[in-house]
Design a protein around this motif. Structure first.
Motif, short mmCIF file in Angstrom:
data_model
loop_
_atom_site.label_atom_id
_atom_site.label_comp_id
_atom_site.label_asym_id
_atom_site.label_seq_id
_atom_site.Cartn_x
_atom_site.Cartn_y
_atom_site.Cartn_z
N ALA A 135 -81.24 -58.34 -0.75
CA ALA A 135 -81.92 -58.07 0.93
C ALA A 135 -82.89 -57.24 0.44
N THR A 136 -84.06 -57.94 0.94
CA THR A 136 -85.12 -57.03 1.89
C THR A 136 -85.47 -57.35 2.84
N ILE A 137 -85.62 -56.22 4.04
CA ILE A 137 -86.00 -55.93 5.20
C ILE A 137 -87.42 -56.01 4.82
N THR A 138 -88.40 -56.17 5.76
CA THR A 138 -90.09 -55.63 5.72
C THR A 138 -90.17 -56.15 6.99
N ILE A 165 -83.36 -53.66 0.16
CA ILE A 165 -84.68 -52.57 0.26
C ILE A 165 -85.04 -52.50 2.07
N LEU A 166 -85.53 -51.31 2.15
CA LEU A 166 -86.22 -51.15 3.83
C LEU A 166 -88.12 -51.54 3.13
N THR A 167 -89.12 -51.70 3.87
CA THR A 167 -90.65 -51.68 3.41
C THR A 167 -91.60 -51.97 4.49
N GLY A 168 -92.26 -52.05 4.52
CA GLY A 168 -93.12 -52.55 5.79
C GLY A 168 -94.19 -53.77 4.60
N ALA A 169 -94.68 -54.63 6.04
CA ALA A 169 -95.76 -54.88 5.54
C ALA A 169 -97.18 -54.36 5.49
N GLY A 170 -97.96 -54.68 4.65
CA GLY A 170 -99.40 -53.96 4.18
C GLY A 170 -99.67 -53.21 3.78
N GLU A 171 -100.58 -52.24 3.76
CA GLU A 171 -100.96 -51.90 2.18
C GLU A 171 -100.77 -49.96 2.93
N LYS A 172 -100.84 -50.14 3.92
CA LYS A 172 -101.22 -48.65 4.97
C LYS A 172 -99.76 -48.48 4.84
N SER A 173 -98.54 -48.79 5.49
CA SER A 173 -98.26 -48.06 6.38
C SER A 173 -96.59 -48.83 6.43
N PHE A 174 -95.16 -47.91 6.10
CA PHE A 174 -94.43 -48.49 6.39
C PHE A 174 -93.43 -48.72 8.12
N VAL A 175 -93.37 -47.41 8.84
CA VAL A 175 -93.34 -47.82 9.83
C VAL A 175 -94.00 -46.50 10.20
N ALA A 176 -94.84 -46.74 11.47
CA ALA A 176 -95.60 -45.90 12.38
C ALA A 176 -94.68 -44.59 13.39
N GLY A 177 -92.95 -45.43 13.27
CA GLY A 177 -92.90 -44.58 14.75
C GLY A 177 -92.04 -45.31 16.11
N ALA A 178 -92.05 -45.21 16.71
CA ALA A 178 -91.74 -45.76 17.66
C ALA A 178 -93.16 -46.41 18.29
N GLU A 216 -84.06 -57.36 16.23
CA GLU A 216 -83.29 -57.69 14.66
C GLU A 216 -83.79 -57.86 13.89
N LEU A 217 -83.93 -55.87 13.74
CA LEU A 217 -83.07 -55.29 12.50
C LEU A 217 -81.57 -55.25 13.11
N GLY A 218 -81.23 -54.93 13.94
CA GLY A 218 -79.60 -55.03 14.35
C GLY A 218 -79.16 -56.35 14.39
N GLU A 219 -79.91 -57.04 14.51
CA GLU A 219 -79.23 -58.89 13.93
C GLU A 219 -79.04 -58.75 12.29
N ALA A 220 -80.13 -58.51 12.01
CA ALA A 220 -80.16 -58.02 10.28
C ALA A 220 -79.19 -57.69 9.93
N LEU A 277 -89.44 -59.71 8.18
CA LEU A 277 -89.06 -60.85 6.78
C LEU A 277 -87.81 -60.18 6.62
N TYR A 278 -87.40 -61.53 6.28
CA TYR A 278 -85.87 -61.16 5.51
C TYR A 278 -85.75 -62.03 4.47
N ASP A 279 -85.14 -61.56 3.35
CA ASP A 279 -85.02 -62.10 1.96
C ASP A 279 -84.17 -61.56 1.22
N VAL A 280 -83.45 -62.74 0.45
CA VAL A 280 -81.94 -62.01 -0.79
C VAL A 280 -82.10 -62.55 -1.23
#
Ligand code: CO8
Length: 261
Positions: free
Chosen positions: A15-18, A53-66, A35-39, A7-10
């Motif tokens: 700017a926030t990338i989720t 700002i970078l963050t993760g969707a949901g309450e459980k995870s930022f990014v659980a890796g590749a 998509e991250l590269g394009e953003a 998700l991308y918001d300004v």
């Protein structure tokens, strides 16, 4: 531009990338990375964005890796291409001329920790967990963990995390200097937005010069780092912001920074 995996918001120059694959705990697949590269390209070209700002969707995870289902299909050549692509994107993130804050709202594992430590600093929620579990999959970190983590928390502690694959809690990340601040989950974004707002009110030219001096200085010895700082300091005077900042102080008013990059 429509994205499917982020998700991308300004708003107000922030700017926030989720990362937005909550069913897979926001694991990084090829599509998300593209998509991250394009953003990031769009952000680098946008003069109005002051903080990311970078963050993760949901309450459980930022990014659980590749995404492990993609890793499972690799041979050596595909692994090399994937790691190189990840490095290129994370390099782009690290060299953005604006401040980048990771709001780590849960698991930051493998590529998740590697993205977070390429940001300028990390605020974590109390439920955040960091780690480099690649060794459990029979591989090593591939998006910069063996290089940025030792520079950030010291070689011995980085080796312990990388060799054991264990996760650490947010309070230990704070002690290690991996996270700057730990806050309750419901307060994380407010805390990050508050700091982002403070940074967004500063001069773009001086912020960029400060970031470049710190980042580039870490790659050289102290004497050369100090030379970089002399250049950074003098470069600030090419912008009207230096005159505005010093005049505002002497005139006892708030500065209005307008310098462009
Ligand atoms: N990839 C794909 N899917 C994932 C991932 C992942 N990394 N992490 C979680 N998921 C999926 C699970 O498969 C599960 O899907 P489903 O519901 O369809 O079964 C869903 O997300 C929820 O996960 P869990 O049920 O496992 O949730 P738990 O709360 O029980 O556990 C954990 C959460 C501890 C985070 C656990 O999911 C886990 O250990 N995940 C894997 C973490 C990991 O090992 N990450 C490192 C990956 S390697 C890496 O990042 C290297 C980067 C550089 C690569 C360069 C290579 C060349």
């Amino acid at each position: 531009m429509a994205y499917e995996n982020i998700l991308y918001d300004v708003k107000d120059g922030i700017a926030t990338i989720t990362f937005n694959r909550p069913k897979a705990l926001n694991a990084l697949n090829g599509a998300l990375l593209a998509e991250l590269g394009e953003a990031l390209d769009g952000i680098a070209a946008d003069e109005n964005i002051r903080v990311l700002i970078l963050t993760g969707a949901g309450e459980k995870s930022f990014v659980a890796g590749a995404d492990i289902s993609e890793l499972a299909t690799f041979d050596s050549l595909k692994a090399k291409a994937f790691a190189a692509k990840g490095h290129a994107i994370i390099g782009k993130l690290q060299s953005l001329p604006i401040a980048v804050i990771a709001a780590v709202n849960g698991f930051a594992l493998g590529g998740g920790t590697e993205i977070a430590i390429a940001c300028d600093f990390i605020y974590a929620s109390e439920n955040a967990k960091f780690g480099q579990p690649e060794i459990n999959l029979g591989v090593v970190p591939g998006f910069g963990g063996t290089q940025r983590l030792p520079r950030l928390i010291g070689a011995n502690m980085a080796k312990e995390l990388i060799f054991t694959g264990k996760m650490i809690e947010a309070d230990e990340a704070l002690q290690l200097g991996l996270a700057n601040k730990v806050v309750p989950p419901e307060g994380l974004m407010d805390e990050v937005l508050n700091t982002a707002g403070v940074i967004a009110s500063k001069g773009k030219v001086s912020l960029r010069a400060a970031k470049q001096a710190v980042n580039n200085g870490l790659d050289v010895d102290l004497a050369n780092g100090c030379r970089l700082e002399i250049d950074a300091f003098s470069l600030c005077y090419a912008s009207p912001d230096a005159r505005e900042g010093t005049s505002a102080f002497l005139e006892k008013r708030q500065p209005e920074f307008k310098g462009s990059l």
